[in-house]
Enzyme design. Sequence first.
Site, PDB file in Angstrom:
ATOM      1  N   TRP A 110      -9.600 -18.519 -19.097  1.00 12.17           N
ATOM      2  CA  TRP A 110     -10.335 -17.656 -20.035  1.00 12.17           C
ATOM      3  C   TRP A 110     -11.345 -16.768 -19.334  1.00 12.17           C
ATOM      4  O   TRP A 110     -11.537 -15.613 -19.732  1.00 12.17           O
ATOM      5  CB  TRP A 110     -10.953 -18.500 -21.151  1.00 12.17           C
ATOM      6  CG  TRP A 110      -9.851 -19.115 -21.955  1.00 12.17           C
ATOM      7  CD1 TRP A 110      -9.488 -20.429 -21.978  1.00 12.17           C
ATOM      8  CD2 TRP A 110      -8.891 -18.421 -22.776  1.00 12.17           C
ATOM      9  NE1 TRP A 110      -8.375 -20.597 -22.771  1.00 12.17           N
ATOM     10  CE2 TRP A 110      -7.988 -19.391 -23.272  1.00 12.17           C
ATOM     11  CE3 TRP A 110      -8.698 -17.094 -23.135  1.00 12.17           C
ATOM     12  CZ2 TRP A 110      -6.921 -19.067 -24.112  1.00 12.17           C
ATOM     13  CZ3 TRP A 110      -7.644 -16.768 -23.974  1.00 12.17           C
ATOM     14  CH2 TRP A 110      -6.778 -17.739 -24.451  1.00 12.17           C
ATOM     15  N   ASP A 180     -19.107 -17.573 -22.771  1.00 11.28           N
ATOM     16  CA  ASP A 180     -18.080 -17.948 -23.741  1.00 11.28           C
ATOM     17  C   ASP A 180     -18.178 -19.467 -23.926  1.00 11.28           C
ATOM     18  O   ASP A 180     -17.909 -20.235 -23.001  1.00 11.28           O
ATOM     19  CB  ASP A 180     -16.703 -17.555 -23.176  1.00 11.28           C
ATOM     20  CG  ASP A 180     -15.540 -17.992 -24.050  1.00 11.28           C
ATOM     21  OD1 ASP A 180     -15.770 -18.659 -25.073  1.00 11.28           O
ATOM     22  OD2 ASP A 180     -14.390 -17.666 -23.679  1.00 11.28           O
ATOM     23  N   LYS A 204     -11.949 -24.208 -32.729  1.00 10.06           N
ATOM     24  CA  LYS A 204     -11.952 -25.477 -31.990  1.00 10.06           C
ATOM     25  C   LYS A 204     -12.933 -26.460 -32.630  1.00 10.06           C
ATOM     26  O   LYS A 204     -12.538 -27.503 -33.111  1.00 10.06           O
ATOM     27  CB  LYS A 204     -12.298 -25.230 -30.528  1.00 10.06           C
ATOM     28  CG  LYS A 204     -11.204 -24.407 -29.844  1.00 10.06           C
ATOM     29  CD  LYS A 204     -11.757 -23.497 -28.814  1.00 10.06           C
ATOM     30  CE  LYS A 204     -10.768 -22.437 -28.389  1.00 10.06           C
ATOM     31  NZ  LYS A 204      -9.423 -22.879 -28.110  1.00 10.06           N
TER      32      LYS A 204
HETATM   33  N1  PMP Z   1     -12.150 -18.436 -24.720  1.00  5.70           N
HETATM   34  C1  PMP Z   1     -11.812 -19.734 -24.666  1.00  5.70           C
HETATM   35  C2  PMP Z   1     -12.666 -20.667 -23.862  1.00  5.70           C
HETATM   36  C3  PMP Z   1     -10.684 -20.186 -25.352  1.00  5.70           C
HETATM   37  O1  PMP Z   1     -10.341 -21.483 -25.286  1.00  5.70           O
HETATM   38  C4  PMP Z   1      -9.929 -19.276 -26.108  1.00  5.70           C
HETATM   39  C5  PMP Z   1      -8.730 -19.690 -26.948  1.00  5.70           C
HETATM   40  N2  PMP Z   1      -8.130 -20.835 -26.714  1.00  5.70           N
HETATM   41  C6  PMP Z   1     -10.304 -17.932 -26.115  1.00  5.70           C
HETATM   42  C7  PMP Z   1     -11.435 -17.552 -25.416  1.00  5.70           C
HETATM   43  C8  PMP Z   1      -9.522 -16.909 -26.878  1.00  5.70           C
HETATM   44  O2  PMP Z   1      -9.741 -17.072 -28.224  1.00  5.70           O
HETATM   45  P1  PMP Z   1      -9.029 -16.179 -29.329  1.00  5.70           P
HETATM   46  O3  PMP Z   1      -7.618 -16.641 -29.413  1.00  5.70           O
HETATM   47  O4  PMP Z   1      -9.837 -16.458 -30.564  1.00  5.70           O
HETATM   48  O5  PMP Z   1      -9.127 -14.759 -28.904  1.00  5.70           O
END
Ligand code: PMP
Length: 369
Positions: A110, A180, A204
């Site tokens: 990520w 994040d 989550k």
């Molecule tokens: N950041 C993290 C730490 C994630 O785990 C995720 C999704 N699993 C995201 C960003 C992306 O999230 P989204 O699908 O809501 O764009």
Amino acid sequence: MREEGQRMNRVYNFSAGPAQLPVEVLQQAADEMLDYGGTGTSVMEMSHRSAAFTQIIEDAEADLRELIGIPEGYSVLFLQGGASIQFSNIPLNFAKPKHGVADYIVMGQWSKKAFSEGKRLITANKIATSEDDNFTHVPDLSDLQVTPDADYVYICENETVHGLKIWNLPDTKGKDLIADLSSCFLSEPIDASRYGMFYAGAQKNIGPAGVVVAVIRDDLIPTEDIEGVPLLCQYKTEADGKSLYNTPPCYGIYICGLVFKYLKSLGGLEVVKELNEAKAKLLYDAIDDSRLFNGTAAKQDRSIMNVPFVTGNPDFDARFVKEATAAGLINLKGHRSVGGLRASIYNAMPLEGVQALVEFMDRFEKENA
Ligand code: PMP
């Protein structure tokens, strides 16, 4: 009886997200589905400008502020576009247009994605990474070589795919820290004042996909229109409109609000952290004591939310996932990019769920060792 019956039919869901939510919250949402608070409508059907929804969003913000202890001078925004749109909006809002510079710590899928998007939009520097070690540890953050003209330092505090957690926030040498927190949000107390901004996708720990909670220090939010940036990608638009510039994800915000109240009823984030630590210890001890299963993340950097592990044999991994599913333990397959196994044990996973998993692992090992 109805509640008991519903609990009994539920499996333990180890998905990384969208993930299991507290049964108490789902039950309340079910009870309020057809008639929310005597309005005769469900929250899904009411105007986002109605008195009832105004109360819902204001309560959600107030409860979140109380849970975390968000100081004065920070805005709480309920956004859309997923956590991923923040990968674009952060450089667009916080780095000087076109000439901006920002530093990224890249320690998993990520943060790597956020960095890639940053590179498309500004000068993004990778100042620490563990990519050469397949993201199995948090890189050394003890003496960050921060770029002098960087507008911010970016981290993903809990890497969902690789199961890594930054347990000590780095010294960013006076630069604003942007984080994040998607996969560790509200899993433990945090010191909000350490961050320029933190944000989390809801799916989550706090609610349905479609909501992102962002907490931003007010002086970072640009006061002028940012040329060339769509209005809805400007944090100013959402801050000025109190997250109601356009129709927000009303139902998702309502569920997040119920989760915030639920976490408060448990006793707050200190209590939540203790519960999470107990679950994680149980699972990591089982992995460490096992001759079949191995954890993939360095011990000192282990996440207490996402626990990746392997048997070392892809056939065993596949059989484990299949048999676990049949036993009511679902979504234990590792992320498609890394394979193996992963148990996500967010706030709503009860200790009993982890106990059931540990017992299943023990049985599987005995049968296959
Ligand atoms: N950041 C993290 C730490 C994630 O785990 C995720 C999704 N699993 C995201 C960003 C992306 O999230 P989204 O699908 O809501 O764009």
